[in-house]
Design an enzyme around this catalytic site. Structure first.
Site, PDB file in Angstrom:
ATOM      1  N   GLN A 100       0.852  -1.196   0.000  1.00  0.00           N
ATOM      2  CA  GLN A 100       0.000   0.000   0.000  1.00  0.00           C
ATOM      3  C   GLN A 100       0.885   1.242   0.000  1.00  0.00           C
ATOM      4  O   GLN A 100       0.384   2.359  -0.056  1.00  0.00           O
ATOM      5  CB  GLN A 100      -0.877   0.010   1.256  1.00  0.00           C
ATOM      6  CG  GLN A 100      -1.844  -1.152   1.333  1.00  0.00           C
ATOM      7  CD  GLN A 100      -2.427  -1.307   2.723  1.00  0.00           C
ATOM      8  OE1 GLN A 100      -3.349  -0.599   3.098  1.00  0.00           O
ATOM      9  NE2 GLN A 100      -1.885  -2.228   3.498  1.00  0.00           N
ATOM     10  N   ASP A 103       6.134   4.639  -1.524  1.00  0.00           N
ATOM     11  CA  ASP A 103       7.580   4.818  -1.671  1.00  0.00           C
ATOM     12  C   ASP A 103       8.149   3.692  -2.541  1.00  0.00           C
ATOM     13  O   ASP A 103       7.414   2.799  -2.973  1.00  0.00           O
ATOM     14  CB  ASP A 103       8.266   4.873  -0.282  1.00  0.00           C
ATOM     15  CG  ASP A 103       8.105   3.575   0.509  1.00  0.00           C
ATOM     16  OD1 ASP A 103       8.327   2.488  -0.063  1.00  0.00           O
ATOM     17  OD2 ASP A 103       7.770   3.642   1.711  1.00  0.00           O
ATOM     18  N   HIS A 118      -1.636   1.663  -4.079  1.00  0.00           N
ATOM     19  CA  HIS A 118      -2.005   3.067  -3.857  1.00  0.00           C
ATOM     20  C   HIS A 118      -1.157   4.042  -4.670  1.00  0.00           C
ATOM     21  O   HIS A 118      -1.056   5.211  -4.320  1.00  0.00           O
ATOM     22  CB  HIS A 118      -1.932   3.392  -2.354  1.00  0.00           C
ATOM     23  CG  HIS A 118      -2.979   2.684  -1.549  1.00  0.00           C
ATOM     24  ND1 HIS A 118      -2.935   2.564  -0.173  1.00  0.00           N
ATOM     25  CD2 HIS A 118      -4.120   2.051  -1.936  1.00  0.00           C
ATOM     26  CE1 HIS A 118      -3.999   1.885   0.240  1.00  0.00           C
ATOM     27  NE2 HIS A 118      -4.721   1.558  -0.799  1.00  0.00           N
ATOM     28  N   CYS A 154       1.836  20.241 -17.507  1.00  0.00           N
ATOM     29  CA  CYS A 154       1.892  19.092 -18.420  1.00  0.00           C
ATOM     30  C   CYS A 154       2.428  19.543 -19.780  1.00  0.00           C
ATOM     31  O   CYS A 154       1.971  20.558 -20.320  1.00  0.00           O
ATOM     32  CB  CYS A 154       0.489  18.521 -18.558  1.00  0.00           C
ATOM     33  SG  CYS A 154       0.357  17.197 -19.761  1.00  0.00           S
ATOM     34  N   THR A 195       0.596  -2.950   8.576  1.00  0.00           N
ATOM     35  CA  THR A 195      -0.607  -2.215   8.142  1.00  0.00           C
ATOM     36  C   THR A 195      -1.666  -2.287   9.232  1.00  0.00           C
ATOM     37  O   THR A 195      -1.826  -3.318   9.878  1.00  0.00           O
ATOM     38  CB  THR A 195      -1.161  -2.735   6.793  1.00  0.00           C
ATOM     39  OG1 THR A 195      -2.410  -2.085   6.529  1.00  0.00           O
ATOM     40  CG2 THR A 195      -1.354  -4.240   6.767  1.00  0.00           C
ATOM     41  N   PRO A 221       3.641  -4.301  15.621  1.00  0.00           N
ATOM     42  CA  PRO A 221       3.839  -4.078  17.067  1.00  0.00           C
ATOM     43  C   PRO A 221       2.546  -3.708  17.788  1.00  0.00           C
ATOM     44  O   PRO A 221       2.472  -3.783  19.015  1.00  0.00           O
ATOM     45  CB  PRO A 221       4.823  -2.907  17.125  1.00  0.00           C
ATOM     46  CG  PRO A 221       4.700  -2.219  15.817  1.00  0.00           C
ATOM     47  CD  PRO A 221       4.221  -3.219  14.814  1.00  0.00           C
ATOM     48  N   ALA A 238       8.762  -5.026  12.172  1.00  0.00           N
ATOM     49  CA  ALA A 238       9.098  -5.792  10.968  1.00  0.00           C
ATOM     50  C   ALA A 238      10.612  -5.906  10.795  1.00  0.00           C
ATOM     51  O   ALA A 238      11.116  -6.945  10.365  1.00  0.00           O
ATOM     52  CB  ALA A 238       8.476  -5.121   9.747  1.00  0.00           C
TER      53      ALA A 238
HETATM   54  P1  OAD Z   1      -1.299   2.961   9.010  1.00  0.00           P
HETATM   55  O1  OAD Z   1      -0.594   4.179   9.473  1.00  0.00           O
HETATM   56  O2  OAD Z   1      -2.782   2.968   9.045  1.00  0.00           O
HETATM   57  O3  OAD Z   1      -0.812   1.713   9.875  1.00  0.00           O
HETATM   58  C1  OAD Z   1       0.560   1.495  10.091  1.00  0.00           C
HETATM   59  C2  OAD Z   1       0.714   0.210  10.869  1.00  0.00           C
HETATM   60  O4  OAD Z   1       2.105  -0.068  10.991  1.00  0.00           O
HETATM   61  C3  OAD Z   1       0.144   0.270  12.303  1.00  0.00           C
HETATM   62  O5  OAD Z   1      -0.707  -0.866  12.518  1.00  0.00           O
HETATM   63  C4  OAD Z   1       1.391   0.200  13.185  1.00  0.00           C
HETATM   64  O6  OAD Z   1       1.166  -0.517  14.396  1.00  0.00           O
HETATM   65  C5  OAD Z   1       2.354  -0.556  12.288  1.00  0.00           C
HETATM   66  N1  OAD Z   1       3.781  -0.325  12.563  1.00  0.00           N
HETATM   67  C6  OAD Z   1       4.398   0.777  13.062  1.00  0.00           C
HETATM   68  N2  OAD Z   1       5.730   0.585  13.138  1.00  0.00           N
HETATM   69  C7  OAD Z   1       5.972  -0.674  12.673  1.00  0.00           C
HETATM   70  C8  OAD Z   1       7.142  -1.455  12.497  1.00  0.00           C
HETATM   71  N3  OAD Z   1       8.357  -0.992  12.817  1.00  0.00           N
HETATM   72  N4  OAD Z   1       7.006  -2.707  11.989  1.00  0.00           N
HETATM   73  C9  OAD Z   1       5.779  -3.189  11.648  1.00  0.00           C
HETATM   74  N5  OAD Z   1       4.647  -2.492  11.787  1.00  0.00           N
HETATM   75  C10 OAD Z   1       4.725  -1.250  12.292  1.00  0.00           C
HETATM   76  O7  OAD Z   1      -0.736   2.622   7.553  1.00  0.00           O
HETATM   77  P2  OAD Z   1      -1.395   1.713   6.419  1.00  0.00           P
HETATM   78  O8  OAD Z   1      -2.096   0.548   7.010  1.00  0.00           O
HETATM   79  O9  OAD Z   1      -0.337   1.459   5.427  1.00  0.00           O
HETATM   80  O10 OAD Z   1      -3.189   5.550   1.663  1.00  0.00           O
HETATM   81  O11 OAD Z   1      -2.465   2.708   5.823  1.00  0.00           O
HETATM   82  C11 OAD Z   1      -3.197   2.339   4.686  1.00  0.00           C
HETATM   83  C12 OAD Z   1      -3.379   3.518   3.772  1.00  0.00           C
HETATM   84  O12 OAD Z   1      -3.950   4.606   4.505  1.00  0.00           O
HETATM   85  C13 OAD Z   1      -2.093   4.084   3.212  1.00  0.00           C
HETATM   86  O13 OAD Z   1      -1.632   3.389   2.071  1.00  0.00           O
HETATM   87  C14 OAD Z   1      -2.456   5.504   2.893  1.00  0.00           C
HETATM   88  C15 OAD Z   1      -3.337   5.871   4.068  1.00  0.00           C
HETATM   89  O14 OAD Z   1      -4.342   6.798   3.816  1.00  0.00           O
HETATM   90  C16 OAD Z   1      -2.637   6.203   0.597  1.00  0.00           C
HETATM   91  O15 OAD Z   1      -1.551   6.737   0.612  1.00  0.00           O
HETATM   92  C17 OAD Z   1      -3.476   6.184  -0.608  1.00  0.00           C
END
Ligand code: OAD
Length: 254
Positions: A100, A103, A118, A154, A195, A221, A238
Site C-alpha cells: 500500500q 515509496d 495506492h 503538463c 498495516t 507491534p 518488521a
Molecule cells: P497505518 O498508518 O494505518 O498503519 C501502520 C501500521 O504499521 C500500524 O498498525 C502500526 O502498528 C504498524 N507499525 C508501526 N511501526 C511498525 C514497524 N516498525 N514494523 C511493523 N509495523 C509497524 O498505515 P497503512 O495501514 O499502510 O493511503 O495505511 C493504509 C493507507 O492509509 C495508506 O496506504 C495511505 C493511508 O491513507 C494512501 O496513501 C493512498
C-alpha cells in the site's frame, strides 16, 4: 519464536503473498498514517491533502506536501525489514509482494514486480489528461515541510501535474488490483506486515485469503482488526521479526 512446523509450511508453500503497509517503512524514518502522535493523519488533514477537491482548492499546498514526502523517501534507505522480504523470495517457490506504500523502498531493497495498490510518489501525472510526468534527476534534499510549491505543467495539455498516489474517493489502479486479487486466489499463505488493516479494499485481501483457506500471518507491534482472525500473530517490529525469520529459514535448509 518460530516453530518448525511454521517454517516448514513456508518452505513447502507454492505461492506466498506479502501485503505491506506504512509500518514496513517506519524503521527507515518514513512516517506511518495512523500511529498516535507520529502518524501523518494525526497531524495533517487528509481531506485537504489526500483528495481531488483538496488539490483543486490549493494545488501548491498539496504539491509542496507531496514533494516533502517524496524527497524524504529519496533520502531514506531500505531497512532490515525491506531487505528480509527481498531475501525471503529466495526460500519460497513464488512470492508476490503487494504494497500500500507509495515509496520505492521495496524495489531499492531488491524486490521485483512490486504491486503498488495506492500508486507512487515517484510517478506523478497530469490532473487533466493523465500524461505521466518524469522528475528530473536530482540530488536529493528534503523539501521543507509546509512549503507551497507550484506543480509543474503538463507538456501535452498545459494542465497541472498531480501526485501519482490514490486519494480518498478514487479507484485503485485497475491492473494492480487485478494482479493482487489473482495472487490471493492462488496463494497458500499471506503475510500482513505493518498495516493497520483499516483501509479497504486493501484490507479485504487477508480476509479473502482466509476464506480461500490460506494461512495468514501478521507482523505488527500494535493491535489491528486482523488480530482475531490470523493463524500466526508476531507482535513486534518488521525490521526485527523479518530478519529473524529469514535466518531461521536459512538455518533450517543448511
Ligand atoms: P497505518 O498508518 O494505518 O498503519 C501502520 C501500521 O504499521 C500500524 O498498525 C502500526 O502498528 C504498524 N507499525 C508501526 N511501526 C511498525 C514497524 N516498525 N514494523 C511493523 N509495523 C509497524 O498505515 P497503512 O495501514 O499502510 O493511503 O495505511 C493504509 C493507507 O492509509 C495508506 O496506504 C495511505 C493511508 O491513507 C494512501 O496513501 C493512498
Amino acid at each position: 519464536m518460530f516453530s518448525n512446523d511454521f517454517l516448514l509450511s513456508l518452505l513447502s508453500a507454492k505461492h506466498i503473498v506479502i501485503l505491506t503497509g506504512a509500518g514496513i517503512s517506519a524503521e527507515s524514518g518514513i512516517a506511518t498514517f495512523r500511529d498516535a502522535q507520529t502518524g501523518l493523519w494525526e497531524r495533517y488533514d487528509p481531506a485537504v491533502l489526500a483528495s481531488a477537491d483538496g488539490y483543486l482548492a490549493d494545488k501548491s499546498l498539496v504539491w509542496g506536501w507531496y514533494e516533502w514526502r517524496r524527497t524524504q523517501v529519496l533520502t531514506a534507505q531500505p531497512n532490515a525489514g525491506h531487505l528480509a522480504i527481498a531475501e525471503l523470495a529466495g526460500y519460497v517457490a513464488r512470492v508476490t509482494l503487494i504494497t500500500q506504500n507509495v515509496d520505492d523502498l521495496h524495489e531499492r531493497a531488491g524486490s521485483r514486480s512490486v504491486i503498488h495498490l495506492h500508486g507512487s510518489l515517484h510517478q506523478p501525472r497530469c490532473f487533466q489528461c493523465a500524461e505521466p510526468y518524469v522528475f528530473a534527476n536530482e540530488i536529493p534534499t528534503i523539501a521543507p515541510a509546509g512549503e507551497r510549491i507550484e506543480p509543474p505543467s503538463c507538456k501535452c495539455c498545459g494542465g497541472s501535474i498531480r501526485p501519482g498516489v490514490v486519494w480518498f474517493g478514487e479507484m485503485l489502479p485497475e491492473a494492480a488490483w487485478q494482479s493482487a486479487e489473482d495472487a490471493i486466489l492462488d496463494c497458500d499463505a499471506l503475510f500482513s506486515i505493518g498495516t493497520s488493516s483499516l483501509v479497504r479494499p486493501a484490507a479485504n485481501l487477508p480476509d479473502m485469503a482466509i476464506i480461500r483457506g490460506a494461512k495468514v500471518i501478521q507482523i505488527n507491534p500494535g493491535p489491528t482488526p486482523l488480530d482475531a482472525k490470523v493463524h500466526y500473530n508476531f507482535t513486534g517490529k518488521a525490521g526485527e521479526i523479518l530478519p529473524a525469520l529469514v535466518k531461521a529459514l536459512a538455518d533450517l535448509v543448511s
